[in-house]
Structure formats: C-alpha cells, structure tokens
Design an enzyme around this catalytic site. Sequence first.
Site, PDB file in Angstrom:
ATOM      1  CG  ASN A 122      -6.032  -2.710  -5.986  1.00 61.14           C
ATOM      2  OD1 ASN A 122      -6.741  -2.651  -4.994  1.00 61.14           O
ATOM      3  ND2 ASN A 122      -4.893  -3.400  -6.007  1.00 61.14           N
TER       4      ASN A 122
ATOM      5  CB  CYS B  77      -0.916  -0.007   1.222  1.00 60.98           C
ATOM      6  SG  CYS B  77      -1.940   1.474   1.375  1.00 60.98           S
ATOM      7  N   GLY B  78       0.954   1.941  -1.111  1.00 54.22           N
ATOM      8  CA  GLY B  78       1.860   3.075  -1.235  1.00 54.22           C
ATOM      9  C   GLY B  78       1.539   4.206  -0.284  1.00 54.22           C
ATOM     10  CG  ASN B  79      -1.883   6.723  -0.568  1.00 58.39           C
ATOM     11  OD1 ASN B  79      -1.029   7.444  -1.059  1.00 58.39           O
ATOM     12  ND2 ASN B  79      -3.091   6.589  -1.092  1.00 58.39           N
TER      13      ASN B  79
ATOM     14  CB  CYS C 245      -5.297   3.581  -4.401  1.00 61.14           C
ATOM     15  SG  CYS C 245      -4.382   2.030  -4.601  1.00 61.14           S
ATOM     16  N   GLY C 246      -2.144   4.694  -3.256  1.00 59.84           N
ATOM     17  CA  GLY C 246      -0.781   5.024  -3.658  1.00 59.84           C
ATOM     18  C   GLY C 246      -0.272   4.197  -4.820  1.00 59.84           C
ATOM     19  CB  THR C 247      -0.010   0.540  -5.444  1.00 57.56           C
ATOM     20  OG1 THR C 247      -1.306   0.232  -4.908  1.00 57.56           O
ATOM     21  CG2 THR C 247       1.061   0.174  -4.425  1.00 57.56           C
TER      22      THR C 247
ATOM     23  CG  ASN D  31      -0.874  -3.620  -4.938  1.00 57.00           C
ATOM     24  OD1 ASN D  31      -0.146  -3.099  -5.771  1.00 57.00           O
ATOM     25  ND2 ASN D  31      -1.574  -2.901  -4.079  1.00 57.00           N
TER      26      ASN D  31
END
Length: 283
Positions: A196, A85-87, A227-229, A161
């Site tokens: 996602n 999760c980037g964020n 969503c970071g990614t 992901n």
Amino acid sequence: MKKEIAFAKGHATENDFIIIHDPDGTIDLTADEVTRLCDRRAGLGADGVLRVVRAGELGVQTPGVDPGWWFMDYRNADGSLAEMCGNGVRVFAHWLAAHQLVDTTDFTIGTRAGARSVTVLSADRDDAVVRVDMGPAAVTGISTCMIADQPFAGMGVDLGNPHLACVVPGLTPAALKNIALEAPVFDTAFFPRGVNVELVTELADGLDDPAIHMRVWERGVGETRSCGTGTVAAARAALADAGQAVGTVTVYVPGGAVEVGIREETSTLTGPSRIIATGTVRI
C-alpha cells in the site's frame, strides 16, 4: 444456483465495506463473488468485504487469537485476502456493539495480523467512534516507487500489512490533490506481498495540533478515500521525517480525518464509523 445473503453497508472516513454476518462460518464466499459484490457498477460497491465470524469457525488458526473471539475475515475488492484493515476494524467493532454482540465497550477482535484491542467510545445503530490499538508501526527500511513516471522515496512500515509511506518535501495539501495517483511500480524484492503506498505532506513545526494530509493507493483495491493502517504508516513516517519518534497526529484523508497516536511500543487509530444500509443480495 444463486444464494441470497443478508448484508449491511458501512464506512469509516469513506473507506466503505460490505458487512456479512456469518457467526457460524456457513457462508463460503469465493474471490469471484467478493469481486462481484464490490463492483461499483454491477454490484453493491465497496472497497472490501468484512465477514463477521467466530474465530473458531474460520477453519484456520491465527496465532494469538482465541477461537471464541469475533474474527474480521477481510477481503479486498479484488477478492484477495488481507491481513489487516484499520478502518475495517472500526466498522467491524461498531457492528458488534450496535447489535449487542459484545457486552463491554473494550474487547478484542481477531484478524489475520493477530489480535486487535478496541474501545468503542460511543455508538448507536448508525454512528460510532472507535479507538483501535493497531500494534507496533514497525519500520522495515527505506524504498522507492514510481507513480506516473515520477519517483517517490518513502519509509517501509509494517502494520500486519505492508506500506510505503512517502513524505514528499514541500508538498502542499492543494498540490497533493492534483497528483495523478495511479498504480505504483515498486520494488517487489522489498515488498514481495505487494504494498500500500501513501503520499504524505510534511509535518509542520510548531503546531498545537500536528497534522498531515495523505492519499493512498491500496493493494488489491486502487485509490481509496481512506486507509486506516495507511494513516498510521503515514503518521509514523511524518514524525520520523520531523525527527520525532512518538506523537499524536491528525491525519486528513479525502474521506475525513482520524487521530493517530504513535508510541514506543504500539500505535492507536481513533475515528468515526457509520452503518448506512442493510438488505439482502443474490450472488
């Protein structure tokens, strides 16, 4: 018998998380407990849970992750485990820096997707700006999905992901806001672990500050404010759609804006983090 645990609440461009500090890995969170914590009416409310634990205490070895590193044990709001999760990494790094749990502004965090290098550009106990090396934004092919009976074609992008980033021809930011975004129907053979899905505006030509707008439906969560990614996947797809292999893109999401850098060998995500509350909760 209920257990009482300390928590903090934070967000990165309004992608919000419950932070549980558990360095020795003594808090055993079940999927049901995570779901109840993340419930926005009956719980604390969040898009997911970040458990702050030493990698060596996790009980599972992750390739490329040193046992002494801090590990982001991330759970989606439905209780499922998530690779990355980037964020969440930005909020996680902010928490470590704000509480003097690291002694440098450049360090590495373990995730289920492997090691992620971070740079804390600024931080106090409330606010931070963090840059994350997200690794390669690997293109996995082209696929489609259906949202509210409308077909969308997109690029499969793997950032640890799975993502389907759909650049929609002619889509304006105003029209993007009006799309009835709901759970996508996707190719389960192409995305066996779920996916996602990002809906993305085109990258306009001739801009000094190239930018796109996006909305996202996150696997295991639903629509989130960011969503970071997903922003990295969206930037990768938008650049490719514009005939560019590399570049820097400002990505606007409902919760704010981040800067994404796409390079030949890796990608970066830079943006804010905010810690908004601390307390205890009984679950």
